[in-house]
Design an enzyme around this catalytic site. Sequence first.
Site, PDB file in Angstrom:
ATOM      1  N   SER A  28       2.117   6.749   5.025  1.00 31.40           N
ATOM      2  CA  SER A  28       3.314   6.687   5.867  1.00 31.40           C
ATOM      3  C   SER A  28       3.499   7.970   6.667  1.00 31.40           C
ATOM      4  CB  SER A  28       4.554   6.447   4.997  1.00 31.40           C
ATOM      5  OG  SER A  28       4.523   5.172   4.399  1.00 31.40           O
ATOM      6  N   GLY A  99      -0.199  -3.140   9.612  1.00 30.10           N
ATOM      7  CA  GLY A  99       1.124  -3.541  10.046  1.00 30.10           C
ATOM      8  C   GLY A  99       1.971  -2.351  10.452  1.00 30.10           C
ATOM      9  N   ASP A 329       5.672  -1.367  -2.112  1.00 29.72           N
ATOM     10  CA  ASP A 329       4.213  -1.473  -2.072  1.00 29.72           C
ATOM     11  C   ASP A 329       3.572  -1.350  -3.449  1.00 29.72           C
ATOM     12  OD1 ASP A 329       4.002  -1.846   0.675  1.00 29.72           O
ATOM     13  OD2 ASP A 329       4.055   0.302   1.078  1.00 29.72           O
ATOM     14  N   ARG A 408      -4.061  -3.662  -1.718  1.00 26.90           N
ATOM     15  CA  ARG A 408      -3.318  -3.393  -2.953  1.00 26.90           C
ATOM     16  C   ARG A 408      -3.627  -4.431  -4.033  1.00 26.90           C
ATOM     17  NH1 ARG A 408      -0.621   1.014  -1.485  1.00 26.90           N
ATOM     18  NH2 ARG A 408       0.261   1.089   0.628  1.00 26.90           N
TER      19      ARG A 408
END
Length: 449
Positions: A28, A99, A329, A408
């Site tokens: 991020s 995304g 997540d 993931r």
Amino acid sequence: MTSNTPQPTTFKPSGPLTGKISVPGDKSISHRALIFSALAIGKSRITGLLEGEDVLATADALRAMGARIEKKNDVWTVHGVGVGGLMQPKNALAMGNSGTSTRLLMGLIASQGISATFIGDASLSKRPMGRVIEPLSQMGADIRARETSDHKACLPLTVRGICPAVPIEYRLPIASAQVKSAILLAGLNTPGITRIVEPVLTRDHSETMLSGFGAEITVETDAKGCRVISLTGEAELKPQKIKVPGDPSSAAFLVVAALIVPGSDIIIENIGINPTRAGLFEVLQNMGGDIRFGKKRTVGGEPVADIRVKHSHLTGINVPADIAPSMIDEFPILFVAAAMASGETTTHGLHELRVKESDRLSQMAKGLGLLGVQVTEGDDGLLIEGSGGKTLAGRQAKPVIETALDHRIAMSFAVAGLVTKSGLSIDDIRPVETSFPGFDDLITKLASS
């Protein structure tokens, strides 16, 4: 991904995981470091950048719009073009599986006098973009997307920015740091004040970094307890030196691996422990996990620590829905921890997991079922009956887990393979490169220390 050929990989039962390790940079923060540096006037330097495929897609898109981005040794240098200085890209922007890249860059372009078409891989092209399109359209951007049979707006899509855009006040209908960040990026080049009302706190890296880059941004709490983020547009960002901490979402897989493999004792260095990202660690501690934070410090405005994790006997709990935004997540790997705990673990409020890289609730329920775990799938969560620390053994000697091109899911079942009777295979390891290059080698290194 580097190849179109699936790469099945087997993960086998492991001895104790031991040693001191580090993980790649926070994904991020890496995305945002590149984007804000590209919007600054002058040269920014970034160390610790995650060099996964998702972040590299962001870098390539910024280059296509005029930013000069270079790497020498371990330092990334970004020569910014200024908030209003982006150029028209000559070709479609290829987002791969990212995304985050797509949604943030949509916001970036929305208030520029340029247009761009976004394309992605098969997985990304199924993910809905409507939640970003709505506020950016209110600001004046013209966004045309492919409409699916169930009326979802998906890639490929084209954003035609408008300059000047219209400042808005937008109340987030769902907790989403990506939507919040997209609006903030659009607001940077919009005259006036753009406001976002956030009923549920989400990761705050954008607000923190924008302040560090010199943007005029404030965060207050209104009478109803909502966060109100106000950004003054037509900003002039100043170049920065950024050190990206280790990604807590990546560390999560190693933390759970150490908790569930008997005899394990590991230290993971330099991990970001921002409270908006640390929900998993809190939940695992509530389950009885021996997780300790040492050498706490602040790096670039972000709290950082070294994390020590020892094998623990976990107990199932009811995970409160309001913690979901701080660990959205990490639920796939939490489900693996729950599978090894004693008693039931219940989760709720996880509709968001249905529209990630895959339907993560369905994929995890299906895969855990193959390992003999009792799982009940609800509309917004899973109920898992744990094994009490016993080895996972399904009907098949070595089941093959479908990852649905989801990194993931792949990493979660790689960890699960360490506590199976005979191991398991995942159908494709390639998606892991999007966020955690070298993951499988690191697992092997820990198991052989």
